[in-house]
Design an enzyme around this catalytic site. Structure first.
Site, PDB file in Angstrom:
ATOM      1  N   ARG A  63       0.942  -1.001   0.085  1.00 36.44           N
ATOM      2  CA  ARG A  63       0.049   0.055  -0.049  1.00 36.44           C
ATOM      3  C   ARG A  63       0.842   1.031   0.126  1.00 36.44           C
ATOM      4  O   ARG A  63       1.741   1.505   0.841  1.00 36.44           O
ATOM      5  CB  ARG A  63      -0.919   0.006   1.078  1.00 36.44           C
ATOM      6  CG  ARG A  63      -1.849   1.195   1.301  1.00 36.44           C
ATOM      7  CD  ARG A  63      -2.839   1.238   2.586  1.00 36.44           C
ATOM      8  NE  ARG A  63      -3.486   0.024   2.489  1.00 36.44           N
ATOM      9  CZ  ARG A  63      -3.957  -0.727   3.818  1.00 36.44           C
ATOM     10  NH1 ARG A  63      -3.630  -0.260   4.637  1.00 36.44           N
ATOM     11  NH2 ARG A  63      -4.843  -1.677   3.672  1.00 36.44           N
ATOM     12  N   CYS A 101     -13.430  -1.239   6.112  1.00 36.47           N
ATOM     13  CA  CYS A 101     -12.779  -0.660   5.163  1.00 36.47           C
ATOM     14  C   CYS A 101     -13.404  -0.221   4.188  1.00 36.47           C
ATOM     15  O   CYS A 101     -12.868   1.007   3.564  1.00 36.47           O
ATOM     16  CB  CYS A 101     -11.734  -1.859   4.486  1.00 36.47           C
ATOM     17  SG  CYS A 101     -10.686  -2.618   5.454  1.00 36.47           S
ATOM     18  N   CYS A 111      -7.678 -11.000   1.633  1.00 34.31           N
ATOM     19  CA  CYS A 111      -7.826 -10.537   2.626  1.00 34.31           C
ATOM     20  C   CYS A 111      -7.908 -11.751   3.638  1.00 34.31           C
ATOM     21  O   CYS A 111      -8.860 -12.399   3.466  1.00 34.31           O
ATOM     22  CB  CYS A 111      -8.816  -9.559   2.652  1.00 34.31           C
ATOM     23  SG  CYS A 111      -8.881  -8.649   4.581  1.00 34.31           S
ATOM     24  N   CYS A 134     -14.921  -3.479  -0.190  1.00 31.49           N
ATOM     25  CA  CYS A 134     -13.471  -3.867   0.029  1.00 31.49           C
ATOM     26  C   CYS A 134     -12.963  -5.017  -0.562  1.00 31.49           C
ATOM     27  O   CYS A 134     -13.671  -5.248  -1.693  1.00 31.49           O
ATOM     28  CB  CYS A 134     -13.577  -4.096   1.659  1.00 31.49           C
ATOM     29  SG  CYS A 134     -14.317  -5.684   1.913  1.00 31.49           S
ATOM     30  N   LYS A 175      -6.165   7.493  12.151  1.00 27.81           N
ATOM     31  CA  LYS A 175      -6.520   7.946  10.864  1.00 27.81           C
ATOM     32  C   LYS A 175      -7.184   9.725  10.944  1.00 27.81           C
ATOM     33  O   LYS A 175      -8.026   9.816  11.786  1.00 27.81           O
ATOM     34  CB  LYS A 175      -7.752   7.349  10.390  1.00 27.81           C
ATOM     35  CG  LYS A 175      -7.486   5.798   9.916  1.00 27.81           C
ATOM     36  CD  LYS A 175      -8.833   4.850   9.476  1.00 27.81           C
ATOM     37  CE  LYS A 175      -8.410   3.406   8.951  1.00 27.81           C
ATOM     38  NZ  LYS A 175      -9.405   2.935   8.360  1.00 27.81           N
ATOM     39  N   CYS A 235     -16.218  -8.595   5.964  1.00 26.94           N
ATOM     40  CA  CYS A 235     -16.124  -8.872   7.368  1.00 26.94           C
ATOM     41  C   CYS A 235     -16.608  -7.691   8.258  1.00 26.94           C
ATOM     42  O   CYS A 235     -16.810  -6.537   7.396  1.00 26.94           O
ATOM     43  CB  CYS A 235     -14.826  -9.149   7.840  1.00 26.94           C
ATOM     44  SG  CYS A 235     -13.613  -7.897   7.866  1.00 26.94           S
ATOM     45  N   LYS A 255      -3.910   1.604  14.838  1.00 26.78           N
ATOM     46  CA  LYS A 255      -3.962   2.656  13.767  1.00 26.78           C
ATOM     47  C   LYS A 255      -4.647   3.955  14.333  1.00 26.78           C
ATOM     48  O   LYS A 255      -5.695   3.967  14.909  1.00 26.78           O
ATOM     49  CB  LYS A 255      -4.536   2.215  12.678  1.00 26.78           C
ATOM     50  CG  LYS A 255      -5.970   1.628  12.476  1.00 26.78           C
ATOM     51  CD  LYS A 255      -6.239   1.126  11.255  1.00 26.78           C
ATOM     52  CE  LYS A 255      -7.777   0.489  11.540  1.00 26.78           C
ATOM     53  NZ  LYS A 255      -8.159  -0.314  10.358  1.00 26.78           N
ATOM     54  N   ARG A 290      -1.976   6.588   9.752  1.00 23.81           N
ATOM     55  CA  ARG A 290      -2.348   6.174   8.439  1.00 23.81           C
ATOM     56  C   ARG A 290      -2.269   7.198   7.794  1.00 23.81           C
ATOM     57  O   ARG A 290      -2.369   8.397   7.765  1.00 23.81           O
ATOM     58  CB  ARG A 290      -3.530   5.319   8.212  1.00 23.81           C
ATOM     59  CG  ARG A 290      -3.689   4.021   8.983  1.00 23.81           C
ATOM     60  CD  ARG A 290      -2.518   2.904   8.642  1.00 23.81           C
ATOM     61  NE  ARG A 290      -2.581   1.855   9.620  1.00 23.81           N
ATOM     62  CZ  ARG A 290      -3.519   0.761   9.302  1.00 23.81           C
ATOM     63  NH1 ARG A 290      -4.364   0.638   8.271  1.00 23.81           N
ATOM     64  NH2 ARG A 290      -3.539  -0.377  10.007  1.00 23.81           N
TER      65      ARG A 290
END
Length: 566
Positions: free
Chosen positions: A83, A480, A437, A431, A216, A476, A214, A152
């Site tokens: 990424r 995302c 994944c 996603c 954001k 899931c 994380k 991120r």
């Protein structure tokens, strides 16, 4: 700059395993360099895959082949997702051409634009990783902190070339991103094979343990909430008067991820807490992140996000701690409003007279044919590019005299339909999910074309074909594709089964509610049909589907508001 050593009040051995790993990782080095040289396996050994996330890399395998490989006593088809860090999603034409070439050389699944306004390259083999990272450096890009327990990639809404205010916000997003990334020398040592002075290998902001999870940061520009600012750990909402950026309303504590098997796990909307001056935004972001660094839960990783820190310690405590670190309390938030949270597809003109064109990219996936057409288009187009948080692609800096010829070229390359506004596809996010994944329990990206077709047919039965409804699909319960902000959302539970959420706001400022569990395709359509029928008959002019469900009390409970607390 806040200087701090990570002096814990408790032994590292009492913390979560991930925290212990970070503590002994030698500033994110681990044994990554040695693992890259091991040709006997396509995987990275031991704990290094966790550390590699800080370097922007996820180890994955092709789950479609996993069972067959296991039966043949073969190791999984290991590969890596890489990424990139692209603050605000801004790229030059040269950088796009570079990404195109590198995706052909190193990746097996093309280019994917993500919901955080960057690019993921899927299907990169271990032997190619170092070459890819060095080639990315040569076009002015990197992957540091695109994943991991750190800040991120910073996202920025709308098009920075629409106005002076937009340009200023985009620049602040870039500065914020550069300010919040880790400083460890491990990144250039491992990937560029550069020797450096270990005395410079300090993390003045992060300390030895980095963040608990994380973090954001996102910048939004009303009236377009295209980044879903209330889903960010730290959201900065631009306040613009007379064309000039005056500052930002600040909101804190958003987060989309949850676990379906824990009652204390939930999505949360960020709360507005005040106003800051524009130039203060990067340092303010660092200050807020430092509070999460110091007080986030390092024992229970599932409760380590900033939203849980705020709910555990309370907003009054946070505001007091923030005022102490920032040196003053925040000014009151200023009036602003959103009316949209998708991309405005098609042609638009900025205050400098330049045009931009936003093209729809399904699930952000740019496969071989589309990749070739876009690169061919750029050969006759002298502007720049921008990736959006809704997984689309903008062509920017288009002069008046270029627009007509560029439109002809879009027609020739069969790209013009991607400019069409107000399509349901433009309001749909998904996603990656299967097959790469590791968290996915159901399909998302690969199921999206079928789901869209079925949903459009259902809308058409009630005369709603042209009415946009925000639709989110994930494999899931993690967030995302920001599912819990959609008017309709499906989150994967098992192959072919999803939880159905309804009632989010089209503007991105209200969470959806769980409406039904473990629904398959037939049940999804069965549940949705009577609601769409009522919507077609009884909606007010310009009323959105989520607002209608709330007004008519067609949901079990009232969705949580912007003042959500656990």
């Amino acid at each position: 700059m806040i200087q701090r050593d990570c002096d814990l009040s408790q032994p590292v051995e009492t913390l979560h395993d991930n925290e212990q790993l970070k503590a002994r990782s030698r500033q994110l080095r681990g044994t990554i360099a040695d693992g890259l040289e091991d040709t006997l396996t396509g995987a990275m050994p031991g704990e290094d895959p966790l550390l590699m996330k800080f370097h922007g890399i996820y180890q994955q395998d092709d789950r479609d082949q996993r069972a067959a490989r296991r039966r043949r006593h073969l190791e999984p088809v290991y590969q890596f997702m890489v990424r990139l860090r692209i603050p605000g999603g801004l790229l030059t034409k040269r950088q796009w051409w570079g990404i195109d070439a590198l995706s052909r050389r190193y990746a097996e699944r093309g280019i994917r634009i993500t919901t955080r306004q960057t690019v993921q390259l899927h299907g990169v083999r271990k032997r190619a990783l170092r070459g890819l990272m060095q080639d990315l450096r040569d076009i002015g890009l990197d992957t540091i902190a695109a994943c991991g327990d750190d800040s991120r990639g910073v996202v920025c809404g709308a098009n920075p070339f629409l106005s002076r205010a937009h340009r200023r916000v985009a620049e602040l997003a870039r500065v914020t991103s550069d300010q919040l990334i880790p400083r460890t020398r491990a990144y250039p040592e491992i990937w560029y094979q550069e020797e450096g002075d270990r005395k410079d290998d300090e993390e003045p902001l992060y300390g030895a343990l980095y963040l608990p999870r994380k973090f954001k940061v996102g910048y939004a520009l009303p009236p377009v909430n295209d980044i879903d600012v209330y889903g960010q750990d730290l959201g900065l909402i631009a306040v613009v008067n007379d064309g000039e950026l005056r500052g930002f309303n600040v909101c804190v504590g958003g987060g989309m991820g949850q676990l379906d098997n824990r009652d204390d796990s939930y999505p949360r909307l960020a709360q507005e807490i005040g106003f800051i001056d524009a130039d203060d935004a990067p340092n303010f972001s660092e200050t807020v992140m430092s509070i999460q660094r110091d007080f986030g839960d390092r024992k229970d990783r599932h409760r380590a996000r900033f939203k849980y820190t705020l709910d555990r310690l309370g907003l009054p405590w946070f505001l007091e701690e923030l005022a102490s670190r920032w040196g003053r309390p925040l000014a009151p938030a200023r009036p602003q409003r959103f009316d949209h949270n998708g991309d405005r597809l098609g042609w638009h003109r900025g205050d400098d007279g330049l045009w931009h064109a936003t093209l729809y990219i399904e699930s952000g996936r740019i496969d071989d044919p589309l990749r070739a057409r876009i690169s061919g288009l750029l050969e006759q187009y002298g502007g720049r590019l921008r990736l959006t948080t809704n997984q689309n692609l903008q062509l920017t800096h288009i002069e008046d005299h270029e627009r007509e010829s560029l439109q002809w070229r879009l027609d020739d390359l069969d790209l013009s339909w991607r400019l069409a506004p107000n399509t349901q596809a433009a309001h749909t996010l998904s996603c990656v999910a299967l097959p790469t994944c590791g968290l996915a329990m159901a399909e998302a990206e690969r199921y999206t074309p079928r789901l869209l077709d079925l949903f459009q047919r259902l809308k058409g039965q009630y005369g709603l074909t042209g009415v946009p409804i925000s639709l989110r699909l994930t494999g899931c319960p993690n967030g995302c594709a920001r599912p819990y902000l959609g008017e309709i959302a499906l989150t994967g539970r098992a192959p072919g089964l999803y939880n159905l959420y309804l009632g989010g706001s089209f503007h991105g400022d209200r969470l959806a509610l769980l409406h039904a569990c473990n629904v398959d395709e037939a049940r999804f359509l069965e549940l949705l049909a009577p609601l769409l029928e009522q919507f077609a008959r009884h909606r007010h002019d310009d009323e959105h589907f989520g607002d209608f469900l709330l007004r008519r009390q067609l949901l079990a409970d009232r969705p949580v508001s912007l003042t959500y607390s656990s």
